[in-house]
Design an enzyme around this catalytic site. Sequence first.
Site, PDB file in Angstrom:
ATOM      1  N   HIS A  45      -0.918  -2.161  11.340  1.00  0.00           N
ATOM      2  CA  HIS A  45      -0.872  -1.505  10.030  1.00  0.00           C
ATOM      3  C   HIS A  45      -1.940  -2.078   9.097  1.00  0.00           C
ATOM      4  O   HIS A  45      -1.724  -3.046   8.396  1.00  0.00           O
ATOM      5  CB  HIS A  45       0.517  -1.677   9.406  1.00  0.00           C
ATOM      6  CG  HIS A  45       0.756  -0.803   8.203  1.00  0.00           C
ATOM      7  ND1 HIS A  45       1.938  -0.136   7.977  1.00  0.00           N
ATOM      8  CD2 HIS A  45      -0.038  -0.479   7.167  1.00  0.00           C
ATOM      9  CE1 HIS A  45       1.859   0.553   6.856  1.00  0.00           C
ATOM     10  NE2 HIS A  45       0.663   0.355   6.331  1.00  0.00           N
ATOM     11  N   HIS A  52      -5.444  -0.859   6.417  1.00  0.00           N
ATOM     12  CA  HIS A  52      -6.160   0.214   5.711  1.00  0.00           C
ATOM     13  C   HIS A  52      -7.629  -0.192   5.629  1.00  0.00           C
ATOM     14  O   HIS A  52      -7.950  -1.204   5.021  1.00  0.00           O
ATOM     15  CB  HIS A  52      -5.591   0.394   4.305  1.00  0.00           C
ATOM     16  CG  HIS A  52      -4.137   0.770   4.292  1.00  0.00           C
ATOM     17  ND1 HIS A  52      -3.713   2.076   4.315  1.00  0.00           N
ATOM     18  CD2 HIS A  52      -3.017   0.012   4.289  1.00  0.00           C
ATOM     19  CE1 HIS A  52      -2.373   2.101   4.316  1.00  0.00           C
ATOM     20  NE2 HIS A  52      -1.932   0.856   4.308  1.00  0.00           N
ATOM     21  N   ARG A  61     -10.095   2.034   4.617  1.00  0.00           N
ATOM     22  CA  ARG A  61     -10.701   2.758   3.491  1.00  0.00           C
ATOM     23  C   ARG A  61     -11.872   3.676   3.838  1.00  0.00           C
ATOM     24  O   ARG A  61     -12.445   4.271   2.937  1.00  0.00           O
ATOM     25  CB  ARG A  61     -11.165   1.778   2.399  1.00  0.00           C
ATOM     26  CG  ARG A  61     -10.090   0.853   1.869  1.00  0.00           C
ATOM     27  CD  ARG A  61      -8.942   1.622   1.241  1.00  0.00           C
ATOM     28  NE  ARG A  61      -7.956   0.723   0.637  1.00  0.00           N
ATOM     29  CZ  ARG A  61      -6.653   0.972   0.612  1.00  0.00           C
ATOM     30  NH1 ARG A  61      -6.183   2.090   1.132  1.00  0.00           N
ATOM     31  NH2 ARG A  61      -5.821   0.140   0.039  1.00  0.00           N
ATOM     32  N   ASN A 103      -4.592   7.124   5.372  1.00  0.00           N
ATOM     33  CA  ASN A 103      -4.682   7.515   3.954  1.00  0.00           C
ATOM     34  C   ASN A 103      -6.058   7.218   3.377  1.00  0.00           C
ATOM     35  O   ASN A 103      -6.204   6.546   2.363  1.00  0.00           O
ATOM     36  CB  ASN A 103      -3.582   6.838   3.123  1.00  0.00           C
ATOM     37  CG  ASN A 103      -3.692   5.336   3.119  1.00  0.00           C
ATOM     38  OD1 ASN A 103      -4.255   4.753   4.039  1.00  0.00           O
ATOM     39  ND2 ASN A 103      -3.169   4.704   2.079  1.00  0.00           N
ATOM     40  N   HIS A 155       6.641   5.590   6.142  1.00  0.00           N
ATOM     41  CA  HIS A 155       6.682   4.799   4.902  1.00  0.00           C
ATOM     42  C   HIS A 155       7.963   5.255   4.204  1.00  0.00           C
ATOM     43  O   HIS A 155       7.980   6.273   3.533  1.00  0.00           O
ATOM     44  CB  HIS A 155       5.441   5.113   4.057  1.00  0.00           C
ATOM     45  CG  HIS A 155       5.408   4.430   2.727  1.00  0.00           C
ATOM     46  ND1 HIS A 155       4.298   3.763   2.284  1.00  0.00           N
ATOM     47  CD2 HIS A 155       6.325   4.303   1.745  1.00  0.00           C
ATOM     48  CE1 HIS A 155       4.549   3.251   1.081  1.00  0.00           C
ATOM     49  NE2 HIS A 155       5.771   3.575   0.726  1.00  0.00           N
ATOM     50  N   HIS A 205       6.462  -1.463   7.261  1.00  0.00           N
ATOM     51  CA  HIS A 205       6.723  -2.471   6.223  1.00  0.00           C
ATOM     52  C   HIS A 205       8.152  -2.443   5.638  1.00  0.00           C
ATOM     53  O   HIS A 205       8.367  -2.160   4.477  1.00  0.00           O
ATOM     54  CB  HIS A 205       5.718  -2.384   5.076  1.00  0.00           C
ATOM     55  CG  HIS A 205       5.330  -0.987   4.677  1.00  0.00           C
ATOM     56  ND1 HIS A 205       6.242  -0.022   4.353  1.00  0.00           N
ATOM     57  CD2 HIS A 205       4.107  -0.413   4.546  1.00  0.00           C
ATOM     58  CE1 HIS A 205       5.584   1.087   4.046  1.00  0.00           C
ATOM     59  NE2 HIS A 205       4.291   0.879   4.157  1.00  0.00           N
ATOM     60  N   ASP A 254      -0.248  -4.796   6.630  1.00  0.00           N
ATOM     61  CA  ASP A 254      -0.462  -3.768   5.603  1.00  0.00           C
ATOM     62  C   ASP A 254      -1.672  -4.139   4.743  1.00  0.00           C
ATOM     63  O   ASP A 254      -1.651  -3.994   3.519  1.00  0.00           O
ATOM     64  CB  ASP A 254       0.796  -3.599   4.728  1.00  0.00           C
ATOM     65  CG  ASP A 254       0.747  -2.314   3.901  1.00  0.00           C
ATOM     66  OD1 ASP A 254      -0.202  -1.519   4.077  1.00  0.00           O
ATOM     67  OD2 ASP A 254       1.652  -2.118   3.067  1.00  0.00           O
ATOM     68  N   HIS A 281      -8.459  -3.456  -2.304  1.00  0.00           N
ATOM     69  CA  HIS A 281      -8.816  -2.765  -3.549  1.00  0.00           C
ATOM     70  C   HIS A 281      -9.855  -3.595  -4.266  1.00  0.00           C
ATOM     71  O   HIS A 281      -9.796  -4.825  -4.243  1.00  0.00           O
ATOM     72  CB  HIS A 281      -7.597  -2.596  -4.460  1.00  0.00           C
ATOM     73  CG  HIS A 281      -6.603  -1.604  -3.966  1.00  0.00           C
ATOM     74  ND1 HIS A 281      -6.869  -0.258  -3.923  1.00  0.00           N
ATOM     75  CD2 HIS A 281      -5.358  -1.763  -3.471  1.00  0.00           C
ATOM     76  CE1 HIS A 281      -5.807   0.373  -3.428  1.00  0.00           C
ATOM     77  NE2 HIS A 281      -4.878  -0.520  -3.142  1.00  0.00           N
TER      78      HIS A 281
END
Lengths: 335, 432
Positions: B63, B65, B67, B97, B182, B235, B308, B312
Amino acid sequence: MKTTRNTKTTKSSPLPAAHTDLGKPEVVWTRRHLLGLEELSGEELEHIFRTAESFQEISTRSIKKVPALRGRVVVNLFFEDSTRTRMSFTLAAQRLSADVLDFSAGKSSVTKGETLRDTVRNIEAMGVDTFIIRHSAAGAPHYITRCTDCNVINAGDGQHEHPTQGLIDIFTIRERKGRIAGLKVVIVGDIAHSRVARSNFWGLKRLGAEVTLVGPTTLVPRAFEKMGAKTSYDLDAALKDADVVNMLRIQHERISSQVFPSREEYVRLFGLTQERLRGTKPDLLIMHPGPINRGVELSSEVADGPNSSILRQVSNGLAIRMAVLFLLNQASGKN
Amino acid sequence: MADTDILIRGGRIIDPANGVDRTGDLLLSDGKVACVDTRVAETGARVIEAAGLIVCPGLIDIHVHFREPGDENEETIATGSEAAVAGGFTSVACMPNTNPALDDEASIEFVYRHASRANLCNVYPIGAVTKGRQGKELAEMGQMDRAGAVGFSDDGCGIACTGLMYRALQYVRMFDKPIMQHAEDPDVTSGGVMNGGQTALRLGLPGINPIGEELMIQRDLTLVKETGARYHVCHISTAAAVELVRQAKAAGMPVTAEVAPHHLLLTEDNCATFDTNFKMSPPLRTSADVEACLAGLAEGTIDCLATDHAPHGVQEKELEFLSAPFGIIGLESALPLYLKVLLTTGLLDWPSLIDRMAVRPARVLRLGKGTLSVGADADVTLIDPDIEWTIDARGFKSKSRNCPFDGWKVRGRAVTTIVGGQIKYQLEPGAD
């Protein structure tokens, strides 16, 4: 000011004589920011109140100004609409001879394309001393203290705290009742979403009052009891032996979002009317931090009646805000 | 014997899939595990001295991300891969996502293409369940399956519409791949920014009601019972949810779950300073929830540890708590944090930790990895369990710095990461 019994100010000591009192070694104000009442001690609260008392007299002079903050710059940084709080802070700063800058923005700095940090640092670069911030986001003033060396006063952050309003309300109770400890104070309305309720609650609890939070179950979470408040959904029962009742404004969006079925039902269950006052103590102090929805939280009769301290709260606002501005600027160590 | 062969000598070899935990040598040849023995003869292979080190199947994080496409300023498949190998991970599965979402065959191929260009770790794409992750129409899961999607998820939000979730579970059975949910019912959670509990009430921040997780899992379990599809809880964060998964497993349902490091180490109280590095989704819960997650992990109710990893940019996180985005990065801090909260406390031993970090994650996504069996892919992680260091987000390979564990003093670190028989990461000597 017909509703105010206490128009005289017994403390006659003129400034700066009163200020020499403030430097008493046993209580030294050291905070550079006022972010909330949760973190203030009883001594600190009392210190603010005593300072405010010494400033009350200034508003009765024909020339309502002292030079305490001459040369200091105070910035109203308001990201949420407010007329009364902003006017009150502006007037308080002006009475202390500070220069006041006004900054207004939309609800969020993000929509302006500038971050809150950048906004604050830009204004700070102009050479200012104090930020008074109102923001829809809880914690925004706390964040600002990490971006700037200026004093920061929280003038309302989201649903978190509104410390000067809490101080004003408690100061008004103290003025009318002569004490806080042991008083039964009932706060009615949208407690869950109210920063005024939280600030009132923390200050009152610290000073030894018993606080009962009243409103519909959807707006008064039980979890407040873990913080030390009582909760109730029966206004009449709560008012029975109450010394003070503070009626909070119901926002229109709460009515439209179906937190309770209708305005009429809210008024019937939680509105303060003359009829409802029958079973209460004759000297029940009735407060409202404003602005009032006449006929909702309070009937007009009650709002304008002899037990109401609504306008006195507004006048006390000046003294409290002068005291806070004065103490924070003293503590900042800049000279 | 090729000159690219690697002989890892004298390490503590832990291979839970084969019940192995002993000191010995491991020979990697042609990208595969060639030999595991007490002593393997030196035959010109590159030798790595591993005395005092753990030698285990490469860690797998199902899991993350990355981007890309869309927010390459926060992370790319290349920088995310760098962060992964630096944290000891040889395989990761990235959530869809992105912008646009990974919701068709071309976007799945895009991930594989960029991963092979980066050439660091295995990056497996997870496809979206619904088109654009909008929760309205099914995405082309069959075509994504053929392109190599390893699972399906609308991660970032739950699939709220019951009818759609029902159909997705029915449909996905054709591919023997899990729907990774989720679990958060937006009807009771939307608008919240932290756990809907005592701290949120105190701070005046809108709460995310913890029953949202429970409600959605409860509904999904009914649908899983009906369809027989494989279902994975992303999660997991509440005690009630752990209990639901426990019951589902006891009933023999094809249900798995993962937990993130922050849900094992932090609570809602950490939000009290309005530091946005403590803002994530699902939010930090209560200490009772943390205890339940730890217990669930120890007993095996929770199958996997997953970070997860959610990068950012600084300018995005440096905002009011209300406005900042959810998520924190995790790949480069996860291992020592797990050691701290699971190993030093005695909840897990080394083999069971590797089980939760490599064996079971591979099994959930049918990756055919997570073992040091002869002939298996030569994905190997070497861990120094005693090295003491301070987590320093500024030194991360990830493009982002949003890490609430910055400055924590920890123990244990991946020192060498080998993917497909090639050394992809080596801790520089003297690095803190």
